[in-house]
Design an enzyme around this catalytic site. Sequence first.
Site, PDB file in Angstrom:
ATOM      1  N   MET A 241      48.845  94.939  21.805  1.00  0.00           N
ATOM      2  CA  MET A 241      49.498  94.492  20.575  1.00  0.00           C
ATOM      3  C   MET A 241      50.126  93.107  20.763  1.00  0.00           C
ATOM      4  O   MET A 241      50.661  92.803  21.828  1.00  0.00           O
ATOM      5  CB  MET A 241      50.575  95.504  20.153  1.00  0.00           C
TER       6      MET A 241
ATOM      7  N   HIS B  70      51.137  82.307   5.446  1.00  0.00           N
ATOM      8  CA  HIS B  70      49.966  82.227   6.315  1.00  0.00           C
ATOM      9  C   HIS B  70      48.670  82.434   5.543  1.00  0.00           C
ATOM     10  O   HIS B  70      47.832  83.266   5.917  1.00  0.00           O
ATOM     11  CB  HIS B  70      50.088  83.240   7.458  1.00  0.00           C
TER      12      HIS B  70
ATOM     13  N   HIS C  41      43.713  87.410  16.925  1.00  0.00           N
ATOM     14  CA  HIS C  41      43.928  87.057  15.526  1.00  0.00           C
ATOM     15  C   HIS C  41      42.579  86.942  14.850  1.00  0.00           C
ATOM     16  O   HIS C  41      41.620  86.495  15.467  1.00  0.00           O
ATOM     17  CB  HIS C  41      44.682  85.716  15.423  1.00  0.00           C
TER      18      HIS C  41
ATOM     19  N   ASP D 183      53.657  87.634  16.617  1.00  0.00           N
ATOM     20  CA  ASP D 183      54.384  88.881  16.849  1.00  0.00           C
ATOM     21  C   ASP D 183      54.774  89.062  18.310  1.00  0.00           C
ATOM     22  O   ASP D 183      55.713  89.801  18.615  1.00  0.00           O
ATOM     23  CB  ASP D 183      53.536  90.080  16.405  1.00  0.00           C
TER      24      ASP D 183
ATOM     25  N   HIS E  53      48.667  94.439  11.249  1.00  0.00           N
ATOM     26  CA  HIS E  53      49.243  93.280  10.541  1.00  0.00           C
ATOM     27  C   HIS E  53      50.692  93.151  11.004  1.00  0.00           C
ATOM     28  O   HIS E  53      50.955  92.964  12.188  1.00  0.00           O
ATOM     29  CB  HIS E  53      49.078  93.518   9.032  1.00  0.00           C
TER      30      HIS E  53
ATOM     31  N   ARG F  90      58.281  86.555   4.605  1.00  0.00           N
ATOM     32  CA  ARG F  90      57.000  86.417   3.901  1.00  0.00           C
ATOM     33  C   ARG F  90      57.173  86.542   2.385  1.00  0.00           C
ATOM     34  O   ARG F  90      56.283  86.168   1.621  1.00  0.00           O
ATOM     35  CB  ARG F  90      55.999  87.444   4.462  1.00  0.00           C
TER      36      ARG F  90
HETATM   37  N1  COA Z   1      43.664  93.453  22.888  1.00  0.00           N
HETATM   38  C1  COA Z   1      42.507  93.658  23.538  1.00  0.00           C
HETATM   39  N2  COA Z   1      41.330  93.226  23.076  1.00  0.00           N
HETATM   40  C2  COA Z   1      41.329  92.580  21.895  1.00  0.00           C
HETATM   41  C3  COA Z   1      42.507  92.327  21.189  1.00  0.00           C
HETATM   42  C4  COA Z   1      43.702  92.797  21.708  1.00  0.00           C
HETATM   43  N3  COA Z   1      44.856  92.601  21.078  1.00  0.00           N
HETATM   44  N4  COA Z   1      42.213  91.646  20.050  1.00  0.00           N
HETATM   45  C5  COA Z   1      40.888  91.478  20.046  1.00  0.00           C
HETATM   46  N5  COA Z   1      40.358  92.047  21.171  1.00  0.00           N
HETATM   47  C6  COA Z   1      38.955  92.063  21.527  1.00  0.00           C
HETATM   48  C7  COA Z   1      38.265  93.213  20.823  1.00  0.00           C
HETATM   49  O1  COA Z   1      38.333  94.406  21.598  1.00  0.00           O
HETATM   50  C8  COA Z   1      36.876  92.687  20.666  1.00  0.00           C
HETATM   51  O2  COA Z   1      36.235  92.781  21.927  1.00  0.00           O
HETATM   52  P1  COA Z   1      34.694  93.228  22.017  1.00  0.00           P
HETATM   53  O3  COA Z   1      33.949  92.122  21.310  1.00  0.00           O
HETATM   54  O4  COA Z   1      34.459  93.320  23.475  1.00  0.00           O
HETATM   55  O5  COA Z   1      34.622  94.537  21.285  1.00  0.00           O
HETATM   56  C9  COA Z   1      37.089  91.205  20.392  1.00  0.00           C
HETATM   57  O6  COA Z   1      38.348  90.885  21.010  1.00  0.00           O
HETATM   58  C10 COA Z   1      37.154  90.871  18.892  1.00  0.00           C
HETATM   59  O7  COA Z   1      38.176  91.645  18.320  1.00  0.00           O
HETATM   60  P2  COA Z   1      38.216  92.212  16.842  1.00  0.00           P
HETATM   61  O8  COA Z   1      39.079  93.426  16.785  1.00  0.00           O
HETATM   62  O9  COA Z   1      36.825  92.300  16.308  1.00  0.00           O
HETATM   63  O10 COA Z   1      38.931  91.046  16.107  1.00  0.00           O
HETATM   64  P3  COA Z   1      39.417  91.116  14.628  1.00  0.00           P
HETATM   65  O11 COA Z   1      39.353  89.722  14.136  1.00  0.00           O
HETATM   66  O12 COA Z   1      38.772  92.159  13.825  1.00  0.00           O
HETATM   67  O13 COA Z   1      40.928  91.615  14.806  1.00  0.00           O
HETATM   68  C11 COA Z   1      43.191  91.712  15.159  1.00  0.00           C
HETATM   69  C12 COA Z   1      42.014  90.810  14.834  1.00  0.00           C
HETATM   70  C13 COA Z   1      44.485  90.928  14.944  1.00  0.00           C
HETATM   71  C14 COA Z   1      43.220  92.932  14.214  1.00  0.00           C
HETATM   72  C15 COA Z   1      43.063  92.178  16.613  1.00  0.00           C
HETATM   73  O14 COA Z   1      43.086  91.059  17.466  1.00  0.00           O
HETATM   74  C16 COA Z   1      44.145  93.154  17.004  1.00  0.00           C
HETATM   75  O15 COA Z   1      44.026  94.358  16.745  1.00  0.00           O
HETATM   76  N6  COA Z   1      45.258  92.671  17.644  1.00  0.00           N
HETATM   77  C17 COA Z   1      46.359  93.513  17.972  1.00  0.00           C
HETATM   78  C18 COA Z   1      47.271  93.723  16.765  1.00  0.00           C
HETATM   79  C19 COA Z   1      48.068  92.509  16.412  1.00  0.00           C
HETATM   80  O16 COA Z   1      48.677  91.880  17.261  1.00  0.00           O
HETATM   81  N7  COA Z   1      48.105  92.201  15.109  1.00  0.00           N
HETATM   82  C20 COA Z   1      48.871  91.073  14.576  1.00  0.00           C
HETATM   83  C21 COA Z   1      47.976  90.035  14.017  1.00  0.00           C
HETATM   84  S1  COA Z   1      48.887  88.600  13.543  1.00  0.00           S
END
Ligand code: COA
Length: 378
Positions: free
Chosen positions: A259, A189, A263, A314, A224, A339
């Site tokens: 969770m 990825h 992304h 996931d 992650h 991976r």
């Molecule tokens: N649940 C609820 N809200 C979420 C969310 C989630 N899983 N993912 C993003 N958001 C919201 C954030 O709260 C934020 O809202 P706001 O602008 O009102 O504060 C907005 O969406 C942007 O999120 P942000 O955390 O800045 O995005 P990012 O690009 O930094 O983070 C992840 C990406 C993957 C870290 C994030 O989506 C996340 O923590 N997801 C859950 C963990 C996960 O599934 N990880 C696997 C990735 S493959």
Amino acid sequence: MSESAANIHKGLEGVVVDTTAISQVTPDTSSLIYRGYPVQELAEHCSFEEVAYLIWNGELPTRAQLDSFQKQERSYRALTPTLQEVMKQFPRDAHPMDVVRSGVSFLGMEDPTSTQVSREVQVQQAMKLLAKTPTIVAAGQRLRKGQPPIAPHPGLSFSANFFHMCFGSVPADEVVKAFDVSMILYAEHSFNASTFTARVIASTLADMYSAVTGAIGALKGPLHGGANEAVMHMLQEIGEPSKAKAWIEDALKNKKKIMGFGHRVYKKGDSRAPTMQKYGLKMAEYKRETKWHDIAKIAEQTMIGAKNIYPNLDFPSAPAYYLMGFDIDLFTPLFVMARMSGWTAHIMEQMADNRLIRPLSQYTGTSERKVVPIANRS
Ligand code: COA
């Protein structure tokens, strides 16, 4: 650029650090290609072994090339008696990610070629890592349950052999195919956090084993790879499809991250999630256990409706792995097994055209001052 006048890119968001010919993520179309091939087509028509070959070599194998690849992969699967003994000393309650990280690190000490960086030697190292990592994961899993490890079976595919080493038997084709699809979808990825970690380590010209050991550490985190474990805990907490909508709404009201959703790169949906959903559901229907998928479907609709945030890979892989019989804390090590193909390809690509990765930072600490000897400090 001077460090004091730096333009900060927190989390490296939007920064293009290097080129890669291995895979491309296109967020606008929610697409992912490995060496030009859409990942959905690879999942439909190829085995994980064919995809690993593609990722390393740039082309899909011919029948003869695949036969020779499989022969070699199968010949490398066994662990040395020393590593098997060492693994018996690991704490029983260690997280399986710590077990696989330590096991893989040990492989580096056992490989006399570990510091050699020619392409030919590196491909062999990558093959050893791909072949032995599942054996480490399965052995760790059995040892902590007080069961003796099961030796790899040279007549079985990568995925079928993993079931054999974990459970002593190979399940129905629907189950093995769903697992193999998950391996293909998790294989690669682009510059995600763990792959970038591997490239940073490789850029120092440290060996491949050090680079993948660091990558495993990066993958452990819940933002992650660790998210697939968190997803299953959440589905269990929700418990019933009838409770899913209210559970998600309540969590969002309390500003909780859900969770398995969201992304950094994809904002309109993860290209891999629908394929995993399809094969996970096929397996669930075969097993007549669709409850987790029903909960997941409602959770997904609620998230898209409330926040327009889509599930990532996931999310569907967690209930699929659960139905296959894997313990929840084994889900991220399964991701490691897949991976490994992508990490090792990136390490080889980095080393083939290397420049030390060393970004800048903007200092926000105390400005320069004189050291006061301890006798004069109050
Ligand atoms: N649940 C609820 N809200 C979420 C969310 C989630 N899983 N993912 C993003 N958001 C919201 C954030 O709260 C934020 O809202 P706001 O602008 O009102 O504060 C907005 O969406 C942007 O999120 P942000 O955390 O800045 O995005 P990012 O690009 O930094 O983070 C992840 C990406 C993957 C870290 C994030 O989506 C996340 O923590 N997801 C859950 C963990 C996960 O599934 N990880 C696997 C990735 S493959």
